[in-house]
Enzyme design. Structure first.
Site, PDB file in Angstrom:
ATOM      1  N   TYR A 296       0.923  -1.156   0.161  1.00 13.79           N
ATOM      2  CA  TYR A 296      -0.006  -0.038  -0.160  1.00 13.79           C
ATOM      3  C   TYR A 296       0.967   1.298   0.031  1.00 13.79           C
ATOM      4  O   TYR A 296       2.265   1.183   0.458  1.00 13.79           O
ATOM      5  CB  TYR A 296      -0.992   0.060   1.200  1.00 13.79           C
ATOM      6  N   GLU A 297       0.374   2.224  -0.460  1.00 11.06           N
ATOM      7  CA  GLU A 297       1.052   3.607  -0.605  1.00 11.06           C
ATOM      8  C   GLU A 297       1.494   3.990   0.561  1.00 11.06           C
ATOM      9  O   GLU A 297       2.431   4.829   0.876  1.00 11.06           O
ATOM     10  CB  GLU A 297       0.271   4.717  -1.359  1.00 11.06           C
ATOM     11  N   SER A 298       0.897   3.697   1.686  1.00 10.84           N
ATOM     12  CA  SER A 298       1.198   4.399   3.231  1.00 10.84           C
ATOM     13  C   SER A 298       2.632   3.746   3.446  1.00 10.84           C
ATOM     14  O   SER A 298       3.216   3.906   4.785  1.00 10.84           O
ATOM     15  CB  SER A 298       0.275   3.916   4.029  1.00 10.84           C
TER      16      SER A 298
ATOM     17  N   GLY B 291       0.271   8.238  -5.459  1.00 14.17           N
ATOM     18  CA  GLY B 291       1.575   7.554  -6.112  1.00 14.17           C
ATOM     19  C   GLY B 291       1.382   6.847  -7.360  1.00 14.17           C
ATOM     20  O   GLY B 291       2.315   6.123  -7.866  1.00 14.17           O
TER      21      GLY B 291
END
Length: 258
Positions: free
Chosen positions: A55-57, A135
């Site tokens: 995930y982008e986190s 992203g």
């Protein structure tokens, strides 16, 4: 497995099931929140039990107890294989070529797989202002390939010219002298069927339709002169087993199912 009767699955369920099947034999997936999350979680229970979701986190190898509502949801952390800083995630994982499939959504797409998630209408005075890139630019440029899930298939969403290019595919990047790592968009899953291309230099073409949908319907709903594969298959309808898993195991709280 018994196939469900036509019309049993909702649009979200249809898209999630069909997208999950496309993840067979894929290993690492950079997933966006929403339908991509539904599809990857269903794939884990069906065609891709060893899939690793990023995930982008910065969460890698996520094993959430229930679906995250945002990429910053704390449920993603519990049981994850790793949580990386942004420089490590984008500089090492993505730019290092470790993502098999980037899974994105978009408001608009063109025949080359360029995406718009910024504005609908004029930039200075848009009819709709959208979330932007996040992203997605890095995902497009560095994933081996990109899948896109589109809730709407109409000439405004599948357009000859984007209102704004948020996420350029490799063809557009090459025209500007930039060589991306990946093939760009290779699959687009919509409410009407599946569009595909093999990589740079190819337009998206229609390769499959959902039951009851005709090739002419898809052409009419597309804002450019859509290429059609020599053989267009019919996508198998979601099975009772797939729908049960989606409704009871993946998203029983209806976080994303509609």
């Amino acid at each position: 497995m018994t196939t469900t009767a036509p019309g049993t699955a909702t649009s979200s369920e249809l898209l999630s099931v069909v997208a999950s099947r496309e993840l067979a034999a894929r290993r690492t997936v950079f997933a966006g929140i929403g339908l991509p999350t539904l599809a990857t979680e269903l794939a884990r229970l069906t065609v891709a039990p060893g899939i690793e979701v990023v995930y982008e986190s910065g969460v890698c190898g996520a094993h959430p107890s229930h679906l995250p509502e945002t990429i910053a949801d704390a449920v993603l952390i519990s049981g994850a294989e790793a949580v990386l800083s942004m420089p490590a995630l984008f500089g090492c994982v993505l730019q290092g070529g470790h993502i098999d499939v980037g899974f994105l959504g978009a408001a608009q797409i063109d025949r080359w797989g360029n995406l718009n998630t910024s504005v609908i209408g004029d930039w200075e005075s848009p009819a709709v202002r959208l979330p932007g890139s996040g992203g997605a630019v890095e995902v497009m440029a560095n994933s081996h390939e990109v899948f896109v899930v589109m809730r709407r298939h109409n000439p405004r969403s599948f357009t000859e010219a984007l209102d704004f290019c948020t996420t350029p595919g490799p063809d557009r990047a090459l025209a500007d002298g930039i060589r991306p790592l990946g093939a760009g968009v290779t699959r687009v899953i919509t409410e009407l069927g599946i569009l595909a291309r093999d990589g740079v230099g190819e337009e998206l073409r229609l390769v499959a339709v959902h039951p009851g949908v005709t090739v002419d319907q898809v052409r009419e709903a597309t804002g450019w002169d859509l290429l059609v594969a020599d053989t267009v298959s019919t996508v198998p309808a979601p099975t009772a087993a797939e729908l049960r898993l989606l409704r009871e195991d993946v998203d029983p709280d209806r976080v994303y199912l509609r």
